[in-house]
Design an enzyme around this catalytic site. Structure first.
Site, short mmCIF file in Angstrom:
data_model
loop_
_atom_site.label_atom_id
_atom_site.label_comp_id
_atom_site.label_asym_id
_atom_site.label_seq_id
_atom_site.Cartn_x
_atom_site.Cartn_y
_atom_site.Cartn_z
CD GLU A 17 30.04 -7.39 -47.12
OE1 GLU A 17 29.29 -7.80 -46.21
OE2 GLU A 17 29.66 -7.22 -48.30
CB ALA A 51 28.72 -19.29 -55.89
P1 FAD Z 1 19.75 -19.39 -43.54
O1 FAD Z 1 19.67 -18.89 -42.14
O2 FAD Z 1 20.15 -20.80 -43.74
O3 FAD Z 1 18.37 -19.11 -44.24
C1 FAD Z 1 18.17 -19.44 -45.60
C2 FAD Z 1 16.70 -19.70 -45.85
O4 FAD Z 1 16.32 -20.89 -45.18
C3 FAD Z 1 15.80 -18.59 -45.33
O5 FAD Z 1 14.69 -18.48 -46.20
C4 FAD Z 1 15.35 -19.12 -43.97
O6 FAD Z 1 14.10 -18.58 -43.62
C5 FAD Z 1 15.28 -20.62 -44.24
N1 FAD Z 1 15.61 -21.43 -43.04
C6 FAD Z 1 16.68 -21.30 -42.21
N2 FAD Z 1 16.66 -22.23 -41.24
C7 FAD Z 1 15.55 -22.98 -41.47
C8 FAD Z 1 14.98 -24.12 -40.82
N3 FAD Z 1 15.53 -24.64 -39.71
N4 FAD Z 1 13.84 -24.64 -41.33
C9 FAD Z 1 13.26 -24.12 -42.44
N5 FAD Z 1 13.76 -23.03 -43.09
C10 FAD Z 1 14.88 -22.48 -42.62
N6 FAD Z 1 26.09 -14.67 -49.48
C11 FAD Z 1 27.19 -15.24 -50.06
O7 FAD Z 1 27.04 -16.07 -50.95
N7 FAD Z 1 28.46 -14.90 -49.65
C12 FAD Z 1 28.69 -13.99 -48.67
O8 FAD Z 1 29.83 -13.72 -48.33
C13 FAD Z 1 27.55 -13.37 -48.04
N8 FAD Z 1 27.72 -12.47 -47.04
C14 FAD Z 1 26.61 -11.97 -46.40
C15 FAD Z 1 26.79 -11.09 -45.31
C16 FAD Z 1 25.69 -10.58 -44.64
C17 FAD Z 1 25.90 -9.65 -43.46
C18 FAD Z 1 24.37 -10.94 -45.06
C19 FAD Z 1 23.17 -10.37 -44.34
C20 FAD Z 1 24.18 -11.79 -46.13
C21 FAD Z 1 25.29 -12.32 -46.81
N9 FAD Z 1 25.15 -13.20 -47.88
C22 FAD Z 1 26.25 -13.75 -48.48
C23 FAD Z 1 23.82 -13.52 -48.40
C24 FAD Z 1 23.16 -14.71 -47.68
O9 FAD Z 1 23.95 -15.86 -47.81
C25 FAD Z 1 21.80 -14.91 -48.32
O10 FAD Z 1 20.96 -13.81 -47.99
C26 FAD Z 1 21.11 -16.22 -48.05
O11 FAD Z 1 19.96 -16.26 -48.88
C27 FAD Z 1 20.61 -16.39 -46.60
O12 FAD Z 1 21.67 -16.70 -45.81
P2 FAD Z 1 21.49 -17.09 -44.28
O13 FAD Z 1 22.84 -17.28 -43.78
O14 FAD Z 1 20.59 -16.16 -43.57
O15 FAD Z 1 20.75 -18.52 -44.45
#
Ligand code: FAD
Length: 297
Positions: A17, A51
Site C-alpha cells: 500500500e 479526502a
Molecule cells: P462501511 O462498511 O461503510 O462502514 C462504515 C460504518 O458504517 C461502520 O461503522 C459500519 O459498521 C457501518 N455500516 C456499514 N454498513 C451499514 C449498514 N448497512 N447499516 C448500518 N451501519 C452500517 N480511508 C480513506 O479515507 N481512504 C483510503 O484510501 C482508505 N483505505 C483503507 C484501506 C483499508 C485496507 C482499510 C481497512 C481501511 C481504509 N480506509 C481508508 C479507512 C476506512 O475508510 C475507514 O475505516 C472507514 O471508517 C470505514 O470504511 P468501510 O469501507 O469499512 O465503511
C-alpha cells in the site's frame, strides 16, 4: 490478471500500500520506492484515496501511471467522502477508461479536522453502496472483469459487542458484489483467525487478505495507533525504543511483522498486504523473510 483472478489462481499474493505524495520531493522518493518494491515482483500495489481534491488527483495520477506502465496492476482505493454520486461515477469512468479493473471500495475517513462522518447530500453513505455503484457503472460500459475489494476489521470483530455487526457489514459488501477483503492492521493472529472462522461459519466466502505493518520507529508506531485506533503492542514499542540505532529499530519492527506474517500464511491467509509508508526498506526486508517472492532480486 485482476486480483479476483489472482486470488483464485495462485495464492498467496504479495502486495503493497502506498499513499499519494504531497510534495514534488515526496513524488520523486515515491518513484524510487516503487522501483525497489517492483524488484520483489508484487501482484499489485494499492493507492490510498484522501479526502481533499489535491490528494485525490495525485492518487489518480499514481494509479494511472501504474495502469499505463502495464508492470504492476494498481488497486485503486475509492471512497464515498465528500463527493456526489455523479462525481464518484465520473472517477470510476475515468479509471475504467484507463484500463483500471481493481478497486477497493471504502466509505472513507472524514476530512482532516472533522471527527464525525456525514455523507455528501447527493452521495453514498456506506461502502456496500459503492460496491453496487461500481458494478452498475462497469455494466453500463460493458466491463465484465471488474474486481472489487472491501475493508474488514479483525480488531473490531474481536470485541464481543461489535462482532455480529462486523460480520453483517462484511456480508452486505459480499452481497453487493465484492470479491475480496483487505483487513485493517492488527497484531494478534487470533483476531484474524477469529474473523475468518466466524465469516466462513456465516456463509461469507470472500478471501480476506491481512494487512501487515512493519514499524521501524516508536514514533511511527504511536502515529499508526492514533490513525487506526488499533493500539500497538507494548512489547513491540519496547523493542523499538530499546534499539540502539535506526537499523536496529527497523530490524526489530521487521522481526515482529515477519513472525505475524509467517503465522498468517501458515493459517492459510490468501496473501500479505504490506503497509509501506512510501518507504521501501522495511517492506523489502519483511518480504525477504517470507516465502512470497516469485523472483529473486
Ligand atoms: P462501511 O462498511 O461503510 O462502514 C462504515 C460504518 O458504517 C461502520 O461503522 C459500519 O459498521 C457501518 N455500516 C456499514 N454498513 C451499514 C449498514 N448497512 N447499516 C448500518 N451501519 C452500517 N480511508 C480513506 O479515507 N481512504 C483510503 O484510501 C482508505 N483505505 C483503507 C484501506 C483499508 C485496507 C482499510 C481497512 C481501511 C481504509 N480506509 C481508508 C479507512 C476506512 O475508510 C475507514 O475505516 C472507514 O471508517 C470505514 O470504511 P468501510 O469501507 O469499512 O465503511
Amino acid at each position: 490478471m485482476t486480483i479476483r483472478e489472482l486470488l483464485s489462481a495462485h495464492s498467496p499474493t504479495l502486495s503493497y500500500e502506498l499513499f499519494p505524495p504531497r510534495t514534488p520531493a515526496a513524488e520523486s522518493t515515491l518513484e524510487a520506492t516503487m522501483r525497489m518494491l517492483a524488484s520483489t515482483d508484487p501482484d499489485f500495489i494499492s493507492i490510498t484515496y484522501g479526502a481533499s481534491g489535491t490528494t485525490r488527483s495525485t492518487s489518480r495520477g499514481v494509479v494511472q501511471r501504474l495502469a499505463e506502465s502495464h508492470t504492476i496492476p494498481p488497486l485503486a482505493h475509492l471512497t464515498c467522502v465528500d463527493q456526489s454520486r455523479d462525481e464518484v461515477i465520473q472517477v470510476i469512468e475515468e479509471y475504467l477508461g484507463e484500463g483500471v479493473r481493481d478497486f477497493l471500495a471504502l466509505r472513507g475517513d472524514p476530512p482532516q479536522g472533522q471527527t464525525d462522518w456525514s455523507p455528501h447530500p447527493d452521495g453514498l453513505r456506506y461502502a456496500y453502496e459503492l460496491v453496487t455503484l461500481l458494478r452498475e457503472v462497469a455494466a453500463t460500459h460493458g466491463v465484465d472483469n471488474l474486481s472489487i475489494g472491501v475493508a474488514a476489521f479483525p480488531t473490531q470483530h474481536a470485541l464481543p459487542q461489535w462482532r455480529q455487526q462486523a460480520l453483517d457489514v462484511l456480508r452486505s459488501k459480499q452481497d453487493a458484489g465484492a470479491d475480496f477483503a483487505i483487513t485493517q492492521v492488527f497484531y494478534d493472529l487470533q483476531q484474524y483467525c477469529g474473523l475468518v472462522d466466524d465469516a466462513r461459519e456465516q456463509g461469507i466466502t470472500l478471501p480476506i487478505i491481512p494487512e501487515v505493518m512493519p514499524l521501524s520507529t516508536a514514533k511511527r508506531a504511536h502515529r499508526a495507533a492514533q490513525i487506526t485506533g488499533v493500539p500497538t503492542p507494548a512489547e513491540l514499542i519496547a523493542d523499538l525504543e530499546a534499539a540502539e540505532d535506526d537499523d536496529a529499530a527497523r530490524a526489530a519492527g521487521v522481526a515482529h511483522a515477519a513472525r505475524l506474517s509467517r503465522d498468517l500464511l501458515d493459517a492459510g491467509a490468501p496473501g500479505i498486504h504490506v503497509i509501506t509508508f512510501n518507504k521501501h526498506d522495511a517492506a523489502v526486508d519483511l518480504v525477504d523473510e517470507l516465502p512470497l517472492r516469485k523472483t529473486q532480486s
